[in-house]
Design a protein around this motif. Structure first.
Motif, PDB file in Angstrom:
ATOM      1  N   GLU A  75       0.829  -1.202   0.000  1.00 23.67           N
ATOM      2  CA  GLU A  75       0.000   0.000   0.000  1.00 23.67           C
ATOM      3  C   GLU A  75       0.869   1.260   0.000  1.00 23.67           C
ATOM      4  OE1 GLU A  75      -3.272   0.033  -0.291  1.00 23.67           O
ATOM      5  OE2 GLU A  75      -3.218  -2.155  -0.468  1.00 23.67           O
ATOM      6  N   THR A  77       1.161   4.072   1.449  1.00 21.15           N
ATOM      7  CA  THR A  77       1.103   4.943   2.615  1.00 21.15           C
ATOM      8  C   THR A  77       2.299   4.631   3.496  1.00 21.15           C
ATOM      9  OG1 THR A  77      -0.180   3.361   3.939  1.00 21.15           O
ATOM     10  CG2 THR A  77      -1.428   4.906   2.555  1.00 21.15           C
ATOM     11  N   THR A  78       2.594   5.505   4.444  1.00 21.79           N
ATOM     12  CA  THR A  78       3.725   5.237   5.333  1.00 21.79           C
ATOM     13  C   THR A  78       3.529   3.906   6.056  1.00 21.79           C
ATOM     14  OG1 THR A  78       4.134   7.593   5.642  1.00 21.79           O
ATOM     15  CG2 THR A  78       5.069   6.107   7.261  1.00 21.79           C
ATOM     16  N   GLN A  79       2.355   3.695   6.633  1.00 20.49           N
ATOM     17  CA  GLN A  79       2.078   2.436   7.318  1.00 20.49           C
ATOM     18  C   GLN A  79       2.155   1.258   6.358  1.00 20.49           C
ATOM     19  OE1 GLN A  79       1.673   1.911  10.511  1.00 20.49           O
ATOM     20  NE2 GLN A  79       0.563   3.559  11.507  1.00 20.49           N
ATOM     21  N   ARG A  81       3.894   1.043   3.524  1.00 22.58           N
ATOM     22  CA  ARG A  81       5.277   0.784   3.111  1.00 22.58           C
ATOM     23  C   ARG A  81       6.046   0.053   4.219  1.00 22.58           C
ATOM     24  NH1 ARG A  81       4.328  -0.086  -1.001  1.00 22.58           N
ATOM     25  NH2 ARG A  81       6.518  -0.571  -1.267  1.00 22.58           N
ATOM     26  N   THR A 184       1.262   9.932  14.401  1.00 16.73           N
ATOM     27  CA  THR A 184       0.517   8.967  13.591  1.00 16.73           C
ATOM     28  C   THR A 184       1.074   7.553  13.638  1.00 16.73           C
ATOM     29  OG1 THR A 184       1.751   9.788  11.679  1.00 16.73           O
ATOM     30  CG2 THR A 184      -0.470  10.638  11.989  1.00 16.73           C
ATOM     31  N   HIS A 212       6.471  13.039   8.415  1.00 17.54           N
ATOM     32  CA  HIS A 212       5.735  13.070   7.155  1.00 17.54           C
ATOM     33  C   HIS A 212       4.388  13.760   7.275  1.00 17.54           C
ATOM     34  CE1 HIS A 212       8.270   9.355   7.072  1.00 17.54           C
ATOM     35  NE2 HIS A 212       8.516   9.744   5.837  1.00 17.54           N
ATOM     36  N   ASP A 213       3.894  13.936   8.495  1.00 20.41           N
ATOM     37  CA  ASP A 213       2.531  14.446   8.692  1.00 20.41           C
ATOM     38  C   ASP A 213       2.374  15.845   8.116  1.00 20.41           C
ATOM     39  OD1 ASP A 213       1.677  12.139   9.978  1.00 20.41           O
ATOM     40  OD2 ASP A 213       2.365  12.848  11.939  1.00 20.41           O
TER      41      ASP A 213
END
Length: 395
Positions: A75, A77-79, A81, A184, A212-213
Motif C-alpha cells: 500500500e 502509505t507510510t504504514q 510501506r 501517527t 511526514h505528517d
C-alpha cells in the motif's frame, strides 16, 4: 607525510589554481603552475572543481541495488510501506553488506564523499544493519565517510524493546538516534519525544526525526520538538527529515514557526520530492535553519527510483523552488556540497585550507552549468586519494 599536487583546476569555475594536499588535507591553494614538488601529481586539465558532495539523508542499508529487479508492491502509505518492507525484506537479503556496498560505490562514483545514513533498528534486525553499513564502508577504505542514525522505522513506543535498542546503538557509536511521526505512528507524540530526548540527553547524541505528517498536525509536532530542544539544551543537535508540512502552512504561521526553529537550532533535510510543497528556504536561511539535501532510499522496498546522484536531487530542489538566477542555481549546488558540512559534523568542508581533500572535477563552465547538466564526474578525490578516474570507480 604524503603529498599530492592537484594541478590546474578551477574552484567553482573561477581562476585556475594548484591544490596541494598533505596527509589527506588541503594545505595550500596557489595560482596554476606555481605548485611545488609532491609525491603524486594529478593533472586537473582545467576542469571545474567542487567540494565532495554530502548526502545528508540516506538509507543505504535497505537497497536491493545490484540484485534482480524487484517490482513495487504494498500500500502506498507510510504504514503500508512499513508493513510491506517488514514482510518482504528477508526474501531479498535486506539488510545486506553487498547491496550496501554497491549503493555506497554509486555514491562515490557520483562524487559523494560523506553521508548521514539512517539505518533500521528494530526487533527483527536488531543492530545488524548498523554492523553491515560499517563493514561496507570499511571495505571502501574511507572513500565515503559515514555518519550513522539509528532509525526506528517500525515505530518506537508501539514496539516494546525498540527504545532499548536505540539506547544501545547510541552507547555503541551511533551519532544520532531517529524517530518517526510521533503522532501517527506511535499515536503518542509526547511519549515518543520524551523517550527519545531522554536518550539523546543522557547519551549525548543527536536526534534526526522523520516527519511526514501534513498541515496543522505536522506543525504541532515541530512546535513540540522545538520546545523540547530548547528545554534539553540540544540546540544544534536536532534535525527534522522531510517535514512536508512546513511549506503548506499559512504565511504568518509559517513565519512564526521558522523563527522558533531558528531559536531552537533545528536543522532540516529534504529530498525535494516533486509533489511536495516548496520549503520557505529564504526565510529558513534568514532564521539560521540549516538545510541539507539527501537521496532518501534508493531502489528499495519503498521506491524503485534513485541512482545515488546528489546533483539530480539538487536540480530537483531548484526546479521545485523555481530557481533561475545564477546565484540561486549556485546555492542549490552549495546545498549539496559546502552547506552539507554540519550534517556530518564537519566544521570545514570546502576547497579551503585545512579541509579534508574531498574534491570533485567536472567538465563544466560554472556551478549553474553543473546543476542543469549534471555531467559525469571526471575525477573524485576522497581524503587525497583518487577514487574515481575518467568516470570509473577505483575502489
Amino acid at each position: 607525510m604524503t603529498s599530492v599536487l592537484l594541478a590546474d583546476v578551477r574552484p567553482w569555475g573561477g581562476d585556475a589554481v594548484d591544490v596541494t594536499i598533505v596527509d589527506g588535507l588541503i594545505s595550500e591553494l596557489s595560482p596554476a603552475g606555481s605548485g611545488g614538488a609532491a609525491d603524486e601529481r594529478i593533472d586537473g586539465r582545467g576542469l571545474l572543481a567542487l567540494p565532495g558532495f554530502v548526502n545528508a539523508h540516506a538509507h543505504v542499508d535497505k537497497s536491493w541495488w545490484g540484485q534482480k529487479w524487484v517490482s513495487y508492491g504494498g500500500e502506498p502509505t507510510t504504514q503500508g510501506r512499513i508493513a510491506h518492507e517488514r514482510a518482504e525484506r528477508d526474501k531479498y537479503g535486506i539488510p545486506s553488506v553487498d547491496s550496501t556496498k554497491a549503493v555506497l560505490r554509486e555514491f562515490v562514483r557520483h562524487g559523494t564523499t560523506a553521508t548521514r545514513t539512517h539505518v533500521d533498528v528494530d526487533l527483527g534486525v536488531g543492530l545488524r544493519g548498523i554492523a553491515g553499513v560499517l563493514e561496507a564502508a570499511d571495505d571502501l577504505n574511507g572513500a565515503v565517510e559515514i555518519e550513522l542514525v539509528a532509525f526506528p522505522q517500525d515505530g518506537v513506543l508501539r514496539r516494546p524493546g525498540v527504545l532499548e535498542l536505540l539506547d544501545k546503538a547510541a552507547a555503541e557509536g551511533a551519532t544520532s538516534i531517529g524517530g518517526l511521526d510521533p503522532a501517527t505512528i506511535d499515536r503518542d507524540p509526547v511519549g515518543q519525544l520524551d523517550a527519545l530526548f531522554e536518550i539523546a540527553t543522557r547519551r549525548d547524541v543527536g536526534l534526526d526525526l522523520h516527519l511526514h505528517d501534513h498541515g496543522d498536525l505536522g506543525a504541532f509536532q515541530y512546535e513540540l520538538i522545538a520546545e523540547r530542544t530548547i528545554q534539553a539544551g540540544l540546540q544544534g543537535k536536532v534535525n527534522v527529515s522531510h517535514g512536508f508540512a512546513l511549506g503548506e502552512l499559512p504565511s504568518a504561521r509559517r513565519a512564526d514557526l521558522v523563527q522558533l526553529l531558528g531559536e531552537a537550532g533545528i536543522s532540516w533535510t529534504t529530498v525535494a520530492p516533486p509533489a511536495s510543497a516548496p520549503l520557505p528556504f529564504r526565510e529558513m536561511r534568514a532564521a539560521g535553519v540549516p538545510i541539507g539535501l539527501g537521496t532518501d532510499g534508493i531502489r528499495d522496498l519503498w521506491s524503485p527510483y534513485g541512482d545515488g546522484d546528489l546533483l539530480q536531487v539538487a536540480r530537483g530542489f531548484a526546479r521545485l523552488h523555481g530557481l533561475r538566477t545564477d546565484e540561486d542555481l549556485t546555492y542549490a549546488v552549495e546545498l549539496a556540497t559546502t552547506y552539507g558540512a554540519p550534517f556530518v559534523h564537519r566544521e570545514n568542508h570546502g576547497l579551503t585550507v585545512g579541509a579534508r581533500a574531498d574534491i570533485v572535477l567536472l567538465d563544466a563552465e560554472n556551478a549553474p552549468d553543473v546543476l542543469v547538466r549534471a555531467p559525469r564526474r571526471e575525477v573524485v578525490i576522497a581524503a587525497g586519494q583518487v577514487v574515481v578516474r575518467d568516470g570509473e570507480l577505483q575502489v
